[in-house]
Every structure is written in C-alpha cells, then in structure tokens.
Design a protein around this motif. Structure first.
Motif, PDB file in Angstrom:
ATOM      1  N   LEU A  10      30.922  40.802  36.858  1.00 18.41           N
ATOM      2  CA  LEU A  10      32.301  40.205  37.469  1.00 18.41           C
ATOM      3  C   LEU A  10      33.045  39.755  36.079  1.00 18.41           C
ATOM      4  O   LEU A  10      32.843  40.079  34.896  1.00 18.41           O
ATOM      5  CB  LEU A  10      31.040  39.143  37.483  1.00 18.41           C
ATOM      6  CG  LEU A  10      30.586  39.053  39.063  1.00 18.41           C
ATOM      7  CD1 LEU A  10      29.509  37.717  38.502  1.00 18.41           C
ATOM      8  CD2 LEU A  10      31.124  38.981  39.601  1.00 18.41           C
ATOM      9  N   ALA A  54      37.305  32.852  40.839  1.00 18.04           N
ATOM     10  CA  ALA A  54      37.313  34.577  41.555  1.00 18.04           C
ATOM     11  C   ALA A  54      37.960  35.193  41.188  1.00 18.04           C
ATOM     12  O   ALA A  54      38.792  36.510  41.897  1.00 18.04           O
ATOM     13  CB  ALA A  54      36.273  34.576  42.559  1.00 18.04           C
ATOM     14  N   GLY A  62      38.572  41.595  40.975  1.00 23.30           N
ATOM     15  CA  GLY A  62      37.726  43.103  41.478  1.00 23.30           C
ATOM     16  C   GLY A  62      37.103  43.674  42.113  1.00 23.30           C
ATOM     17  O   GLY A  62      38.126  44.050  43.231  1.00 23.30           O
ATOM     18  N   GLN A  66      32.154  41.279  44.520  1.00 23.46           N
ATOM     19  CA  GLN A  66      33.211  40.477  43.656  1.00 23.46           C
ATOM     20  C   GLN A  66      33.613  39.727  45.207  1.00 23.46           C
ATOM     21  O   GLN A  66      33.395  38.615  45.141  1.00 23.46           O
ATOM     22  CB  GLN A  66      33.928  40.825  42.097  1.00 23.46           C
ATOM     23  CG  GLN A  66      34.282  39.319  42.312  1.00 23.46           C
ATOM     24  CD  GLN A  66      34.760  39.404  40.725  1.00 23.46           C
ATOM     25  OE1 GLN A  66      34.422  39.933  39.534  1.00 23.46           O
ATOM     26  NE2 GLN A  66      36.169  38.886  40.630  1.00 23.46           N
TER      27      GLN A  66
END
Length: 213
Positions: A10, A54, A62, A66
C-alpha cells in the motif's frame, strides 16, 4: 505460476490531524520505519491523532486493489489505525494473485478497513491481534523491552545497498546480542565491520521521545 505469492504494498499518505503535516508511508513496513515517518510527520508520541490518504504526495493512487480500499482508508468516521493498515498489507502480501482478485471484489464498497482486515484474515488464516482499538492503541509506542532503532553492519566490499547483505542489530543491545551478531558475520567483534544503514528514530525531537515506562 498459478498460486504464486506476489510482492504487494500500500502506498499512502500519513497526515497529522492537528498540524496537517504529511509524509508518504508504505505498508507493510518495519516498526522502525513507521516510527521514522511519524516523527517526520510531527505526530506527538503516544498520540493517535492521524489519518491516512489513499494516495501519495505526488498523487500516486496505487493499483486496482488499493483503489478498491480507498474509501475505507479515508473513512473520517472510522479512520484506520497504523496497526490495521500494516496488518492488512502484511496479510495481502501472503495472498496469491488469484486470492487478491477475489479479495478486491469482496472489499469493493466496504466502508471500514476493519471489515477488510477481517475478510483478509479469513482468506489466509491470520486474525488481527487487536480486538479493540482505542485512541491510545492507535499510537505506536515503545516499552522497556522494545528497541527503537537498528543498524546494519556489513563487511568491507559488500554491496551495502542490498538488504540481504550484512546483519541487522536492534539497539539498545546487550553484549551477548552484539557478540551473536558478530558471530553471524564470522568476525570476533562488530568493530571489525562497518555501519552502513540506520533504521528508526535515533535522535528524537520535541514531538517524539522514548517512553518513560
């Protein structure tokens, strides 16, 4: 090869709730690296005052998995802890490529990371060790038995930038631990080796200090 475990991580942003300071952080990571990033982010020692974004600071979002987790990662009502994020990433790393495809479908639309952690744990048989997450245990803490930095020692001529070379020693370390590390490297003392890498919070600023207990 079918069923082969593929490296995965991640790539997120860790944000100080109070100051807005932010740093990139990768999960899974060693506890030493996590403490470094918290220090850079100026999160007070013992505080759970942080959240995740995120994406990274250069807006890298990502892969598909993700992105499927993004809504839960950024959940303001139930923000995931560092422990949850690291445990989830460690669990996903244990999955095969096929399992990850199934996991991605299973977590799409979920609102909390804890739900994703539970699903991932059932898939690989690894339960999350924390049954309850309070403000206190959202923090990363030292105790008397935990080292808070480590040094990698290598022999002259070794490719120091490759992590498989050398030996890592957690500090503070006892004389016996230092002697065992020297024996692993085939020398009489670590003084015969050179330090090539330090990982962890070595010099603590006012925002982060070793535990008093």
């Amino acid at each position: 090869m079918a069923g082969k475990t593929v490296s995965w991580a991640l790539h997120l942003m860790l944000v100080n709730d109070d100051s807005g300071d932010a740093v990139d952080i990768v999960y899974p990571s060693s506890r030493f690296h996590i403490l470094e990033q918290m220090n850079k982010c100026r999160i007070p020692y013992g505080s759970g005052r942080y959240h995740h974004m995120a994406r990274t600071m250069d807006d890298y979002e990502g892969d598909r998995l993700q992105k499927a987790l993004a809504h839960a990662i950024e959940n303001k009502d139930s923000p995931p802890s560092i422990k949850e994020m690291n445990h989830l990433a460690e669990t996903i790393q244990k999955m095969s490529a096929g399992q990850r495809v199934g996991f991605e479908k299973a977590v799409s639309g979920l609102t909390t990371i804890r739900e994703s952690v539970d699903i991932a744990g059932k898939m690989v048989g690894k339960n999350f060790p924390f049954t309850e997450l309070s403000e206190t245990n959202r923090a990363e803490l030292w105790n008397e038995d935990d080292p808070y930095f480590r040094i990698r020692f290598v022999q002259d001529g070794e490719r120091w930038f490759e992590d498989e070379h050398g030996v890592w020693v957690d500090f503070p370390a006892t004389d016996d631990e230092l002697q065992r590390a020297a024996a692993v490297m085939g020398v009489h003392s670590l003084q015969e080796l050179r330090e090539c890498q330090v990982d962890g919070v070595v010099k603590c600023g006012s925002s982060l200090k070793p535990a008093d207990t």
